[in-house]
Design a protein around this motif. Structure first.
Motif, PDB file in Angstrom:
ATOM      1  N   LEU A  14      48.883  50.641  33.839  1.00 36.99           N
ATOM      2  CA  LEU A  14      47.688  49.751  33.689  1.00 36.99           C
ATOM      3  C   LEU A  14      47.314  49.411  35.238  1.00 36.99           C
ATOM      4  O   LEU A  14      47.801  48.517  35.802  1.00 36.99           O
ATOM      5  N   ARG A  15      46.127  49.929  35.816  1.00 35.64           N
ATOM      6  CA  ARG A  15      45.966  49.888  36.867  1.00 35.64           C
ATOM      7  C   ARG A  15      44.578  49.161  37.442  1.00 35.64           C
ATOM      8  O   ARG A  15      44.370  48.797  38.474  1.00 35.64           O
ATOM      9  N   HIS A  16      43.843  48.958  36.335  1.00 34.55           N
ATOM     10  CA  HIS A  16      42.547  48.423  36.486  1.00 34.55           C
ATOM     11  C   HIS A  16      42.373  47.028  35.589  1.00 34.55           C
ATOM     12  O   HIS A  16      42.353  47.046  34.454  1.00 34.55           O
ATOM     13  N   SER A  17      41.701  45.877  36.470  1.00 29.53           N
ATOM     14  CA  SER A  17      41.392  44.809  35.765  1.00 29.53           C
ATOM     15  C   SER A  17      40.167  44.906  35.293  1.00 29.53           C
ATOM     16  O   SER A  17      39.168  45.446  35.567  1.00 29.53           O
ATOM     17  N   PHE A  18      40.104  44.222  34.053  1.00 31.89           N
ATOM     18  CA  PHE A  18      38.745  44.077  33.175  1.00 31.89           C
ATOM     19  C   PHE A  18      38.224  42.563  33.495  1.00 31.89           C
ATOM     20  O   PHE A  18      37.062  42.451  33.908  1.00 31.89           O
ATOM     21  N   VAL A  19      39.076  41.671  33.356  1.00 35.27           N
ATOM     22  CA  VAL A  19      38.532  40.328  33.697  1.00 35.27           C
ATOM     23  C   VAL A  19      39.808  39.479  33.760  1.00 35.27           C
ATOM     24  O   VAL A  19      40.809  39.642  32.960  1.00 35.27           O
ATOM     25  N   ASP A  20      40.218  38.739  34.856  1.00 33.24           N
ATOM     26  CA  ASP A  20      40.858  37.670  34.981  1.00 33.24           C
ATOM     27  C   ASP A  20      40.604  36.304  34.750  1.00 33.24           C
ATOM     28  O   ASP A  20      39.750  35.933  35.325  1.00 33.24           O
ATOM     29  N   LEU A  21      41.248  35.688  33.489  1.00 30.78           N
ATOM     30  CA  LEU A  21      40.731  34.251  32.939  1.00 30.78           C
ATOM     31  C   LEU A  21      41.643  33.294  33.828  1.00 30.78           C
ATOM     32  O   LEU A  21      41.647  31.994  33.250  1.00 30.78           O
ATOM     33  N   GLY A  22      42.695  33.592  34.443  1.00 34.62           N
ATOM     34  CA  GLY A  22      43.430  32.482  35.139  1.00 34.62           C
ATOM     35  C   GLY A  22      44.643  32.251  34.302  1.00 34.62           C
ATOM     36  O   GLY A  22      44.885  32.918  33.134  1.00 34.62           O
ATOM     37  N   LYS A  23      45.181  31.141  34.217  1.00 37.99           N
ATOM     38  CA  LYS A  23      46.446  30.600  33.366  1.00 37.99           C
ATOM     39  C   LYS A  23      45.593  29.534  32.352  1.00 37.99           C
ATOM     40  O   LYS A  23      45.036  28.779  32.916  1.00 37.99           O
TER      41      LYS A  23
END
Length: 410
Positions: A14-23
């Motif tokens: 898994l090398r590609h971010s879709f969305v990072d919503l934090g912690k």
């Protein structure tokens, strides 16, 4: 250095971010008020996309047993969802000729909201529900239910006990399964040679097009397209033969599945959804790029609205202690300074606090007593049902608000 993450479906890196919503805390980990001062556990909520099979997924940072053994969601508290289940049951009975000699199994059967319609038609049923508190409600309503997680071993046990299925229903559960191949292999083991599995899930294409990022939370391990699901089916000896597009949960698919060598021929709905996904480019990585920027726009617009309401001295409350609402509130950093309370129909949630934001959950009648200026509808997929039920707020000039896919005050 930690090992690279791999796709739960095909094993590719898994090398590609879709969305990072934090912690964020777990979306259904509601708090009792006496625990408000305790530190809550928070976990990374980062969705990635596989460049081999295009399954969007979050890491399973918490075991499923920690989430679903005692669960706060009861399906019967949504009238529209119960009606959806009733129509489904009648449709499947008619289409596949189900009768008293048939066996219907529902995986993640919750409180019996769906299977009770088959029971009323005299058709044998079995629910599979890992949450003991929810399964107990189903059994009390006459729906036989086993409290167990579903997978290969459970399926083989049921088959060996003579419970192979003519119809297996699985609504909004495939996304909740960490071992997605084990789950689908279990379906293949339990399904009779001519049996049908119907699987419903929110459509990833709608999530992207309508910026439905709040449907991303730790309990949802995967975010599904027909493209990704067909790859998983093929890997486990199954194939899709029809697809229906549904309005539920902001736009869902109901995929009809049989054994690879089963009797069900392809139907037009299958090609229609395949073509729609191809036109949208779900088989190209660039389609998934830029989603995070669109999510930040939703956050900024909502925070701007709430800041304006505070400046004007206007009170904001919310409707629906839904998991998707908790993703939205925690990603935006919203708390009781912005939203005074949230109301919910479920007595299982009333008197508790939302995770992270600590907004108190109160009964519906509190809206009439407190008369907020704005009511933010958190389960936006039910906006018409909720706006109709709460139309009385217009009597004091109250207005409704939704944040997704874009801020709207109405």
């Amino acid at each position: 250095m930690s090992a690279p993450l791999s796709c739960r479906a095909c094993g590719a890196p898994l090398r590609h971010s879709f969305v990072d919503l934090g912690k964020t805390p777990l979306a259904n980990s509601y708090l009792d008020p006496d625990r408000a001062g305790e530190a809550e556990a928070v976990y990374d909520l980062h969705a990635r996309v596989c460049d081999a099979c295009f399954l969007v997924q979050v890491e399973d940072v918490v075991p499923a047993e920690a989430i679903f053994t005692d669960y706060a969601y009861f399906s019967s508290y949504s009238e529209s969802w119960v009606e959806h289940a009733r129509r489904y049951a009648l449709g499947m009975i008619g289409r596949f000729g189900l009768d008293g000699r048939s066996q219907v199994v529902e995986v993640a059967s919750n409180d019996g909201y769906l299977l009770r319609h088959f029971v009323a038609a005299g058709i044998p049923v079995l629910g599979i529900e890992p949450a003991a508190n929810v399964a107990a409600v189903a059994r009390a309503q006459g729906v036989p239910t086993e409290t167990v997680f579903f997978g290969r071993e459970t399926a083989r046990d049921l088959r060996d006990r003579g419970l192979a299925a003519d119809l297996i229903a699985a609504n909004n559960v495939l996304a909740h399964v960490p071992d997605i191949n084990g789950f689908v292999a279990g379906i293949a083991a339990l399904l009779k040679p001519a049996g049908v599995w119907t699987v419903e899930f929110p459509h990833l294409l709608n999530l992207i097009e309508q910026v439905q990022f709040d449907t991303i939370y730790h309990e949802h391990f995967s975010y599904l397209s027909l493209l990704a699901v067909e790859s998983i089916l093929e890997r486990n000896g199954l194939r899709a033969f029809d697809v229906e597009e549904l309005p539920t949960h902001g736009g869902s698919l109901r995929v009809f599945v049989g054994h690879r060598d089963g009797p069900h021929g392809p139907c037009p709905g299958l090609d229609a959804v395949r073509a729609r996904e191809a036109r949208a480019g779900l088989d190209r990585l660039e389609t998934y790029a830029g989603f995070g920027e669109r999510v930040r726009k939703v956050r900024d617009d909502l925070l701007g609205f709430l800041a304006g309401a505070r400046r004007e001295g206007r009170a904001v409350a919310a409707y629906g202690a839904a998991a998707k609402g908790n993703t939205l509130l925690n990603y935006c950093g919203i708390g009781t300074d912005d939203i005074r309370f949230v109301v919910d129909r479920s007595p299982h949630k009333q008197g508790r606090l939302l995770p992270g934001s600590h907004i108190p959950i109160l009964p519906l009648e509190v809206v009439e007593r407190e008369r907020p200026d704005y009511l933010l509808i958190l389960p936006w997929n039910l906006r018409e049902e909720i706006a109709g039920a709460m139309a009385g707020i217009r009597g004091w000039g109250g207005r409704f608000v939704v944040a997704i896919p874009r801020l709207e005050v109405f």
